[in-house]
Scaffold this active site. Structure first.
Site, PDB file in Angstrom:
ATOM      1  N   TRP A 229      47.358  39.633  48.756  1.00 58.10           N
ATOM      2  CA  TRP A 229      47.853  39.435  47.389  1.00 58.10           C
ATOM      3  C   TRP A 229      46.731  39.681  46.378  1.00 58.10           C
ATOM      4  O   TRP A 229      46.896  40.447  45.423  1.00 58.10           O
ATOM      5  CB  TRP A 229      48.409  38.023  47.193  1.00 58.10           C
ATOM      6  CG  TRP A 229      48.878  37.787  45.783  1.00 58.10           C
ATOM      7  CD1 TRP A 229      50.127  38.037  45.285  1.00 58.10           C
ATOM      8  CD2 TRP A 229      48.096  37.308  44.669  1.00 58.10           C
ATOM      9  NE1 TRP A 229      50.175  37.733  43.932  1.00 58.10           N
ATOM     10  CE2 TRP A 229      48.944  37.286  43.530  1.00 58.10           C
ATOM     11  CE3 TRP A 229      46.772  36.904  44.525  1.00 58.10           C
ATOM     12  CZ2 TRP A 229      48.498  36.866  42.273  1.00 58.10           C
ATOM     13  CZ3 TRP A 229      46.319  36.490  43.269  1.00 58.10           C
ATOM     14  CH2 TRP A 229      47.195  36.474  42.164  1.00 58.10           C
ATOM     15  N   TYR A 233      46.529  42.844  43.860  1.00 57.05           N
ATOM     16  CA  TYR A 233      46.594  42.520  42.437  1.00 57.05           C
ATOM     17  C   TYR A 233      45.397  43.093  41.691  1.00 57.05           C
ATOM     18  O   TYR A 233      45.527  43.575  40.564  1.00 57.05           O
ATOM     19  CB  TYR A 233      46.677  41.003  42.242  1.00 57.05           C
ATOM     20  CG  TYR A 233      46.991  40.615  40.825  1.00 57.05           C
ATOM     21  CD1 TYR A 233      48.266  40.835  40.297  1.00 57.05           C
ATOM     22  CD2 TYR A 233      46.033  40.038  40.002  1.00 57.05           C
ATOM     23  CE1 TYR A 233      48.560  40.491  38.989  1.00 57.05           C
ATOM     24  CE2 TYR A 233      46.324  39.687  38.691  1.00 57.05           C
ATOM     25  CZ  TYR A 233      47.582  39.919  38.193  1.00 57.05           C
ATOM     26  OH  TYR A 233      47.875  39.597  36.890  1.00 57.05           O
ATOM     27  N   ASP A 249      53.517  37.823  45.897  1.00 56.43           N
ATOM     28  CA  ASP A 249      53.553  37.147  44.599  1.00 56.43           C
ATOM     29  C   ASP A 249      54.875  36.396  44.422  1.00 56.43           C
ATOM     30  O   ASP A 249      55.960  36.958  44.614  1.00 56.43           O
ATOM     31  CB  ASP A 249      53.402  38.178  43.484  1.00 56.43           C
ATOM     32  CG  ASP A 249      53.319  37.528  42.123  1.00 56.43           C
ATOM     33  OD1 ASP A 249      52.215  37.167  41.712  1.00 56.43           O
ATOM     34  OD2 ASP A 249      54.380  37.371  41.482  1.00 56.43           O
TER      35      ASP A 249
END
Length: 315
Positions: A229, A233, A249
């Site tokens: 994640w 990101y 997410d």
């Protein structure tokens, strides 16, 4: 002061970017007015400020930079174009998703939604680590503390500078060597942040996507405390990578378009394969779907989600 004009293809919406920066604004480093975004920047040994505003009635952003950064205007223009996602063809994205049962209707309803990204990839990497398992608001609060404690003061008396621009974002070495036990994060996350900063400071980790985003994601995930994640990101927001997709997410998993039960990260990851090479735009639209619903009275926001409830009229 030096000025460049940056054209774009419609649809493009200033209010989306204004809302994005308003949610994440770092006081001292950034300043936001109704029609202008400004921030402190450093390129090599040169320090100064940039300011971006839409020109009414024209499909153009005006970029102003301080005299101290004048020689870097071409480089800054390219970085601001990426930051404000001015080079994508919205029609191409709309065509790609047109037949998708989930994304097709969302994009058709809001074809101008773009992919805001950061000016400084290291700054965004710090924000991503700080933002693990907390809301955007909480992450901004902690990151502001980092700026207040560790950011160098901007020595720039310039009448053209937006009010409030007084700090540089902390350097990797400053964060790596600082005592952060009382910054407001769990000890493990502090350790992750300091490891990230130390790796960047000593050159063990280079933040770039010259060899593609997958290579960056792989390098980031080698650091303890950084998982898919966070790495995805950073690729998405730190570099504006069009195919980055943080499938775990919570805002993506709990968006209303999946129905009341949401969707699992495994199922979402599989679903996202059909969205390549524009998965980041899918994420932006799903986050907006989540935010629109979360903004309704009585609907709580989700801790750990990229988006917080905002008015759909202000995006």
């Amino acid at each position: 002061m030096h000025i460049a004009h940056l054209p774009y293809v419609l649809p493009w919406n200033w209010s989306q970017f204004h809302q994005h920066f308003a949610l994440r604004l770092l006081s001292g480093v950034e300043a936001l007015e109704p029609d202008r975004y400004s921030r402190v920047v450093q390129i090599g040994r040169h320090v100064g400020w940039i300011s971006v505003r839409p020109i009414p009635g024209q499909h153009v952003l005006e970029l102003s930079v301080s005299d101290s950064l004048g020689e870097h205007l071409p480089t800054l223009s390219l970085r601001v174009r990426k930051m404000f996602d001015l080079d994508v063809d919205p029609a191409e994205i709309a065509r790609h998703f047109a037949s998708d049962r989930y994304l097709g209707p969302l994009i058709a309803a809001d074809p101008g939604l773009r992919l805001p990204s950061a000016f400084n990839p290291f700054e965004q990497a710090v924000r991503a680590v700080v933002g693990q398992q907390v809301t955007v608001k909480a992450a901004v609060t902690i990151t502001r503390r980092l700026v207040e404690r560790l950011g160098e003061n901007l020595d720039c008396a310039d009448e053209n500078k937006a009010p409030g621009l007084i700090k540089l974002f902390p350097t990797p070495s400053a964060i790596a060597t600082a005592a952060l036990e009382n910054i407001g994060m769990p000890g493990k996350r502090v350790a992750t942040l300091k490891r990230l900063a130390a790796a960047v400071a000593d050159g063990a980790l280079e933040l770039h996507i010259d060899n593609g985003p997958d290579e960056l994601v792989s390098r980031l995930c080698e650091l303890p405390g950084i998982g898919p994640w966070t790495a995805q990101y950073i690729a998405l927001r730190g570099f504006g990578e069009a195919d980055a997709f943080p499938a775990a997410d919570l805002g993506l998993l709990k968006a209303p378009l999946w129905g009341e039960g949401g969707i699992s990260s495994r199922a979402l990851r599989a679903q996202s394969e059909a969205w390549r090479p524009w998965r980041a735009y899918a994420a932006v639209h799903i986050w907006q779907n989540y935010s629109d619903a979360a903004a309704k009275p009585g609907r709580p926001w989700i801790t750990g989600a990229e988006s917080e409830p905002v008015s759909s009229a202000s995006r």
